[in-house]
Design an enzyme around this catalytic site. Structure first.
Site, short mmCIF file in Angstrom:
data_model
loop_
_atom_site.label_atom_id
_atom_site.label_comp_id
_atom_site.label_asym_id
_atom_site.label_seq_id
_atom_site.Cartn_x
_atom_site.Cartn_y
_atom_site.Cartn_z
N LEU A 151 101.91 4.99 -34.08
CA LEU A 151 101.55 3.97 -33.09
C LEU A 151 101.80 4.43 -31.67
O LEU A 151 102.71 5.18 -31.38
CB LEU A 151 102.34 2.68 -33.35
CG LEU A 151 102.17 2.07 -34.75
CD1 LEU A 151 102.91 0.73 -34.82
CD2 LEU A 151 100.72 1.88 -35.14
N HIS A 192 97.91 0.59 -29.80
CA HIS A 192 98.15 -0.29 -30.96
C HIS A 192 98.93 -1.53 -30.54
O HIS A 192 98.69 -2.63 -31.03
CB HIS A 192 98.94 0.46 -32.04
CG HIS A 192 98.22 1.61 -32.67
ND1 HIS A 192 98.55 2.91 -32.40
CD2 HIS A 192 97.18 1.65 -33.53
CE1 HIS A 192 97.76 3.72 -33.10
NE2 HIS A 192 96.92 2.98 -33.78
N GLN A 233 83.43 2.18 -35.74
CA GLN A 233 84.24 1.52 -36.77
C GLN A 233 84.27 0.00 -36.54
O GLN A 233 84.12 -0.78 -37.48
CB GLN A 233 85.67 2.07 -36.73
CG GLN A 233 86.68 1.27 -37.54
CD GLN A 233 88.02 1.95 -37.62
OE1 GLN A 233 88.20 2.86 -38.40
NE2 GLN A 233 88.99 1.50 -36.84
N MET A 247 93.99 6.56 -25.22
CA MET A 247 95.15 6.83 -26.06
C MET A 247 94.71 7.01 -27.51
O MET A 247 93.85 6.28 -27.99
CB MET A 247 96.15 5.69 -25.97
CG MET A 247 96.84 5.68 -24.64
SD MET A 247 98.27 4.62 -24.64
CE MET A 247 98.74 4.78 -22.93
N SER A 248 95.27 8.01 -28.15
CA SER A 248 94.89 8.31 -29.54
C SER A 248 96.04 9.04 -30.21
O SER A 248 96.75 9.83 -29.56
CB SER A 248 93.65 9.21 -29.53
OG SER A 248 93.51 9.84 -30.79
O1 PAF Z 1 91.41 2.86 -37.10
C1 PAF Z 1 92.23 3.14 -38.00
O2 PAF Z 1 93.40 3.43 -37.77
C2 PAF Z 1 91.76 3.12 -39.46
O3 PAF Z 1 90.46 3.59 -39.57
C3 PAF Z 1 91.92 1.74 -40.13
C4 PAF Z 1 91.06 0.70 -39.48
C5 PAF Z 1 93.38 1.32 -40.08
C6 PAF Z 1 91.51 1.83 -41.61
O4 PAF Z 1 92.28 2.75 -42.30
#
Ligand code: PAF
Length: 282
Positions: A36, A40, A157, A188-189
């Protein structure tokens, strides 16, 4: 500070959620793979504005990694994640094992079309979104949240999950939250930690070039000219580009001739061995 509870099984998760439901409390889910960072935590904060109770799932989902990808290398920082979530005042971590999520004999995958087949991430990671949709579908039925928060950073996504929830009539409102950026604009990643100092400095070209490209498109430059310039600038900064594309912001389809639709600019590319993605509104 009290330690933040962790549910390791679907049964334990459901028991806690049922207790909240019995008091008429709304529940939001923030699905994560851990490692995190403040991006997040901004999702947790957005979730808290929607619901009294916030569950954060931490599960590195093997189904969304291709055999050539970094599943075993993916950073696992549970103690730190738990401490960050305690400070953020999340209510529960759901951290199942792989066996809990995919027991012996597991044989079902959600099959996708539409935004999952836009020719963006799916062109480079063909099995990725089926794995994401399957695990997110499971998390939605396990937790039964009123809301689920996803970062716009993984824009395709977000669109895939939104479409899936709608198509399968899952009673959850999927909410996208803005990308959190470093001071130089880099998104951020969890993968930024793999960048060398030089690569990290070069990464600042991504938000800068995307902003310039979006400005050119808004200013009336043709999409092909603006994108060609953008790609050249990113290559010059050291990126090997998978895509820099402008797409319909909702469906991710190729823009229609004549304009007039909301567009999103999406990028993916590699610097050294690290693949980064980003996107902005045009
Ligand atoms: O974005 C992410 O961290 C993942 O793709 C997720 C949505 C938790 C699914 O595993």
């Amino acid at each position: 500070m009290a330690t933040l509870p962790v549910a390791r099984t679907v049964k334990a998760l459901r028991a806690e959620v049922s207790r909240w439901r019995a008091s008429d409390e709304r529940v939001a889910l923030v699905p994560t793979m851990g490692a995190l960072h403040p991006g997040h935590i901004s999702l947790v904060k957005a979730a808290q504005r929607k619901a009294k109770r916030v569950v954060v799932s931490i599960f590195v989902n093997p189904a969304q990694f291709a055999p050539t990808e970094d599943f075993s290398k993916y950073p696992r920082t549970f103690a730190n994640d738990r401490a960050m979530l305690a400070v953020a005042q999340a209510d529960l971590i759901f951290a199942p094992t792989v066996e809990e999520m995919y027991p012996e004999g597991f044989a079902t995958t959600i099959s996708l079309d539409g935004p999952a087949k836009a020719g963006l991430e799916d062109a480079f990671r063909p099995t990725h979104f089926a794995g994401v949709a399957t695990v997110v579908g499971k998390l939605f039925t396990q937790c039964a949240p009123d809301f689920a928060l996803f970062g716009e950073k993984d824009y395709q996504q977000l669109k895939v999950v939104t479409r899936m929830a709608r198509d399968l009539d899952l009673p959850v409102k999927v909410i996208g939250a803005p990308t959190v950026r470093e001071t130089d604009g880099v998104a951020m990643s969890s993968r930024n930690r793999y960048l060398s100092e030089t690569e990290r400095a070069a990464a600042a070209a991504i938000p800068r070039v995307m902003k310039e490209t979006a400005e050119q498109i808004r200013g009336g430059a043709s999409l092909s000219t603006a994108l060609k310039r953008g790609r050249a600038a990113l290559e010059k900064a050291g990126f090997s580009i998978d895509y820099l594309e402008a797409r319909n912001a909702d469906t991710l389809a190729q823009p229609k001739r004549g304009g007039g639709e909301k567009l999103r600019l999406l990028f993916a590319g590699k610097i050294g061995t690290t693949r980064l993605i980003d996107n902005i509104a045009v």
